[in-house]
Design an enzyme around this catalytic site. Structure first.
Site, PDB file in Angstrom:
ATOM      1  N   LYS A  23       0.596 -13.896  27.159  1.00 14.74           N
ATOM      2  CA  LYS A  23       1.114 -13.263  25.934  1.00 14.74           C
ATOM      3  C   LYS A  23       1.726 -14.251  24.948  1.00 14.74           C
ATOM      4  O   LYS A  23       1.918 -13.925  23.788  1.00 14.74           O
ATOM      5  CB  LYS A  23       2.111 -12.165  26.299  1.00 14.74           C
ATOM      6  CG  LYS A  23       1.479 -11.023  27.075  1.00 14.74           C
ATOM      7  CD  LYS A  23       0.441 -10.280  26.248  1.00 14.74           C
ATOM      8  CE  LYS A  23      -0.139  -9.118  27.031  1.00 14.74           C
ATOM      9  NZ  LYS A  23      -1.075  -8.315  26.230  1.00 14.74           N
TER      10      LYS A  23
HETATM   11  N1  PMP Z   1      -1.434  -8.611  33.296  1.00 16.10           N
HETATM   12  C1  PMP Z   1      -0.164  -8.555  32.890  1.00 16.10           C
HETATM   13  C2  PMP Z   1       0.910  -8.955  33.849  1.00 16.10           C
HETATM   14  C3  PMP Z   1       0.147  -8.122  31.587  1.00 16.10           C
HETATM   15  O1  PMP Z   1       1.435  -8.056  31.188  1.00 16.10           O
HETATM   16  C4  PMP Z   1      -0.907  -7.734  30.731  1.00 16.10           C
HETATM   17  C5  PMP Z   1      -0.592  -7.261  29.344  1.00 16.10           C
HETATM   18  N2  PMP Z   1      -0.214  -5.907  29.234  1.00 16.10           N
HETATM   19  C6  PMP Z   1      -2.229  -7.782  31.205  1.00 16.10           C
HETATM   20  C7  PMP Z   1      -2.447  -8.245  32.486  1.00 16.10           C
HETATM   21  C8  PMP Z   1      -3.412  -7.338  30.377  1.00 16.10           C
HETATM   22  O2  PMP Z   1      -3.660  -8.135  29.256  1.00 16.10           O
HETATM   23  P1  PMP Z   1      -4.158  -7.478  27.910  1.00 16.10           P
HETATM   24  O3  PMP Z   1      -3.025  -6.681  27.342  1.00 16.10           O
HETATM   25  O4  PMP Z   1      -4.536  -8.619  27.032  1.00 16.10           O
HETATM   26  O5  PMP Z   1      -5.315  -6.581  28.213  1.00 16.10           O
END
Ligand code: PMP
Length: 344
Positions: free
Chosen positions: A48
């Site tokens: 992120k």
């Molecule tokens: N794994 C974790 C620990 C996350 O915090 C997130 C984000 N919500 C994701 C996977 C998935 O990523 P994305 O939001 O880019 O689909």
């Protein structure tokens, strides 16, 4: 002399360019070559960081963000941490509406990073006034000079990965990648990375990971929103109870659902056998790889890139706590003797 000191100007310069690490044990019995893109190497310990920096800098370029403004977001924790980190360096206030499902560690960390945190109930529908979506929207309306990041419905979330994660993987694999396996929450990671990779080679298979209790897989297959798919589950950051516009379902070839229990055990196995201390959804990705392998997805020539989204330190009171595992009933299927042997 000053010029001779090799230093980064601030922590933000370390975002991106995360390593690919070969998986040697957890995929040992599967056909193919498996590599993890370990996003815990970002300074905020998750993928992120990429979207936080990119979205904020785009907002600055477009004149939407001015010094002293406020950044507002809904987040399961990782995006919040990254936004708080970027806000510190760039001089913004940061307000976060967080699901009560998020671990205490995560919430404490956000507060440590100077964010103001509102904890909202997890098991209410997205259109409920108390949902973290609606709380964030309200805070945005009430706070003058605020920007709502809105990662689930922000195309810049996808762009961030299109411009960084995708090109990095293409370059790191010398174009030899055959499969990408990634979790979908907002869908930003899988959609942006896949969009870039499919432009380079449309034959690359894009394999999504979803949770039991989430609506994404069914929606991908039927294009219909099925409320019956939705029920509470434990993995944070994976799956959704709504359809995020940041998910480009067209670039995803297939979804696989994984259970809380199997993903938890695999997360611990990754730490134990690979020496990689990564989060719960990294376990979910490896569990999905095993299920995809059982369906015959891979052969000896496959070069499979798995995205490991975050670091294990965020789950000390959850997946890495024997007490928590026991409370969830996750040790029930293993006999007591075996539990004794698993030393954590
Ligand atoms: N794994 C974790 C620990 C996350 O915090 C997130 C984000 N919500 C994701 C996977 C998935 O990523 P994305 O939001 O880019 O689909």
């Amino acid at each position: 002399m000053k010029e001779e000191i090799k230093a980064f100007n601030n922590v933000l310069e370390l975002i991106g360019n995360t390593p690919l690490i070969k998986l040697n044990k957890v995929t040992e019995n599967l056909e193919g070559n498996f590599y993890a893109k370990v996003e815990a190497f970002n300074p905020g310990h998750s993928t992120k960081d990429r979207i936080a920096l990119y979205i904020i800098e785009e907002a600055e370029k477009r004149g939407i963000l001015k010094p002293g403004d406020t950044i507002i977001e809904t987040t399961s924790g990782n995006t919040g941490f990254s936004l708080a980190m970027v806000s510190i360096i760039k001089g913004y206030d940061c307000i976060l509406a967080v699901s009560s499902k998020s671990s205490k560690d995560k919430i404490d960390m956000l507060r440590t990073m100077g964010a103001k945190v509102y904890v909202c109930p997890a098991h209410v529908s997205a259109d409920d006034d108390r949902s973290y979506y609606n709380v964030a929207k309200r805070l945005h309306e009430e706070t003058k000079g605020s920007v709502y990041i809105n990662q689930y419905f922000n195309e810049l979330n996808v762009d961030a990965h299109y411009k960084s994660t995708g090109p990095e993987i293409w370059e790191q694999t010398n174009g030899k990648i055959t499969h990408l396996v990634a979790c979908s929450g907002t869908g930003g990671t899988i959609s942006g990375t896949a969009r870039f990779l499919k432009e380079q080679n449309p034959n690359i298979r894009i394999l999504g990971v979803d949770a039991f209790g989430s609506v994404l897989k069914k929606y991908h297959e039927t294009k219909e929103f099925d409320n019956d798919e939705i029920y509470p589950y434990r993995i944070e950051g994976l799956g959704k109870n709504l359809i995020p516009s940041a998910t480009d379902f067209d670039v995803i070839d297939k979804f696989m659902k994984v259970t809380d229990e199997e993903s938890a055990h695999v997360t611990r196995e990754i730490a134990k056998t690979e020496g990689l201390f990564v989060g719960y959804t990294s376990g979910a990705v490896v569990q999905a790889i095993r299920q995809y392998a059982a369906e015959g997805e891979f052969d000896e020539n496959s070069n499979v890139i798995a995205i490991f989204p975050d670091h294990g330190s965020r789950y000390m009171s959850k997946v890495f706590s024997d007490e928590w595992m026991n409370d969830q009933g996750f040790f029930d299927s293993i006999n007591a003797e075996e539990v004794q042997k698993i030393e954590f």
